[in-house]
Design a protein around this motif. Structure first.
Motif, PDB file in Angstrom:
ATOM      1  N   VAL A 138      -6.708  16.926  -2.331  1.00  0.00           N
ATOM      2  CA  VAL A 138      -5.459  16.283  -1.912  1.00  0.00           C
ATOM      3  C   VAL A 138      -4.565  17.290  -1.193  1.00  0.00           C
ATOM      4  CG1 VAL A 138      -3.368  15.110  -2.697  1.00  0.00           C
ATOM      5  CG2 VAL A 138      -5.540  14.690  -3.868  1.00  0.00           C
ATOM      6  N   TRP A 139      -4.065  16.890  -0.021  1.00  0.00           N
ATOM      7  CA  TRP A 139      -2.976  17.615   0.624  1.00  0.00           C
ATOM      8  C   TRP A 139      -1.650  17.115   0.054  1.00  0.00           C
ATOM      9  CZ3 TRP A 139      -3.859  21.743   3.507  1.00  0.00           C
ATOM     10  CH2 TRP A 139      -5.038  21.848   4.253  1.00  0.00           C
ATOM     11  N   VAL A 140      -0.723  18.012  -0.230  1.00  0.00           N
ATOM     12  CA  VAL A 140       0.625  17.597  -0.636  1.00  0.00           C
ATOM     13  C   VAL A 140       1.227  16.691   0.420  1.00  0.00           C
ATOM     14  CG1 VAL A 140       2.959  18.412  -1.155  1.00  0.00           C
ATOM     15  CG2 VAL A 140       1.011  19.687  -1.994  1.00  0.00           C
ATOM     16  N   GLN A 141       0.842  16.911   1.663  1.00  0.00           N
ATOM     17  CA  GLN A 141       1.414  16.151   2.778  1.00  0.00           C
ATOM     18  C   GLN A 141       0.767  14.775   2.974  1.00  0.00           C
ATOM     19  OE1 GLN A 141       0.592  19.458   3.002  1.00  0.00           O
ATOM     20  NE2 GLN A 141       2.643  20.341   3.188  1.00  0.00           N
ATOM     21  N   ASP A 142      -0.288  14.443   2.216  1.00  0.00           N
ATOM     22  CA  ASP A 142      -0.891  13.122   2.339  1.00  0.00           C
ATOM     23  C   ASP A 142       0.140  12.049   1.997  1.00  0.00           C
ATOM     24  OD1 ASP A 142      -3.334  14.194   3.024  1.00  0.00           O
ATOM     25  OD2 ASP A 142      -4.228  13.964   1.037  1.00  0.00           O
ATOM     26  N   GLY A 143       0.430  11.178   2.965  1.00  0.00           N
ATOM     27  CA  GLY A 143       1.419  10.128   2.750  1.00  0.00           C
ATOM     28  C   GLY A 143       2.852  10.599   2.866  1.00  0.00           C
TER      29      GLY A 143
END
Length: 296
Positions: free
Chosen positions: A254-259
């Protein structure tokens, strides 16, 4: 041409040595290390927090630890890897600077203490930076995972935050060190003596990482949640933290920036930024987001 050790490595030049055999829990971290804590039915596994290189548990977990405790978890944290000498490296006694396989044995003893104290068969672990990589060493080579019977694993879920799983250039410091060596400066030897082997063991292509990853990225029976930030300036390139799932394991990269594309989170903020903390809580308890929307 002179290149200072501080410039190459980028760390302070003080530290204190401790016993090579015991993790330190003498610090005070809100929410952590209540040895009378018994896990609840809602959160049956204690959470062990494992800091990274040169960053002590209080600095790393001041935000996350009390939040986990407030959610009803039994929380435990250790300080490891300060052992050092002029001959063995890490002469400055920097936290997390010691040999990674050696530090993994400290973690192994600590997890056994937590399991014995709480009565829990398994723990969950949150590891920041080196803490994630160190935990993978513990799983594979120091008893954290049972390779004959994964149902007997001591770890159920591992959440890694910007972990150096496939090595790091440390924001270019690996290149700077190579340049210094080209000018005849024995920077590897100097840095190893001063700050310990873990710095070089985490560099891309190190013998340590080759051995750790030779059998694949994961161990059967473990759930992995791998959190990365596009703004990570220490574990670089940040996508090198992601894991590939092997047989019997699950991986959620997961990227923290996802969404939430505009959120700014650096390496250290992976332990404290509101979105990162919420993603950690969701990784430990998939029902968390049913009542807590993820913040941006």
């Amino acid at each position: 041409m002179m290149v200072s050790l501080a410039t190459i490595v980028g760390i302070p030049t003080i530290g204190n040595a401790q016993s090579p055999d015991e993790a330190d829990t003498s610090f005070v971290l809100p929410g952590a290390n209540d040895w009378d804590c018994k896990p609840s039915e809602e959160h049956p596994r204690p959470v062990v927090l494992v800091h990274g290189t040169w960053s002590d548990p209080v600095t790393t977990w001041t935000t996350l630890s009390p939040q986990l405790a407030a959610e009803g978890y039994c929380v435990f944290a250790l300080e490891y890897g300060r052992t050092g000498s002029l001959l063995g490296g890490n002469a400055l006694g920097l936290v997390g600077g010691d040999d990674i396989p050696k530090s993994a044995l400290e973690l192994a003893r600590f997890v056994d203490d937590v399991r014995a104290s709480t009565g829990a068969a398994q723990v969950d672990i949150v590891g920041h930076s080196l803490g994630g990589t160190l935990t993978r060493q513990y799983l594979r080579f120091a008893g954290g995972a049972d390779h004959w019977d994964p149902s007997k694993n001591k770890v159920h879920t591992l959440v890694t935050l910007g972990a150096t799983n496939h090595g790091s250039s440390f924001g270019g410091k690996q290149t700077l060190s190579a340049i210094a060596e080209a000018f005849g400066l024995p920077m590897s030897d100097l840095a190893l003596t001063a700050v310990g082997p873990s710095f070089f063991q985490q560099m891309i292509g190190s013998a340590f990482l080759q051995a750790l990853n030779a059998g694949g990225d994961t161990d059967a029976g473990v759930n992995y949640a791998v959190l990365a930030s596009r703004g990570d300036e220490v574990s670089t390139p940040p996508e090198a933290t992601f894991l590939n799932a092997g047989p019997g394991a699950t991986v959620d990269n997961v990227w923290v920036q996802d969404g939430c594309e505009d959120v700014k989170v650096n390496h250290q903020e992976l332990t404290s930024a509101p979105r990162a903390v919420a993603l950690i809580l969701a990784a430990l308890d998939p029902t968390y987001t049913d009542t807590h929307p993820l913040p941006c």
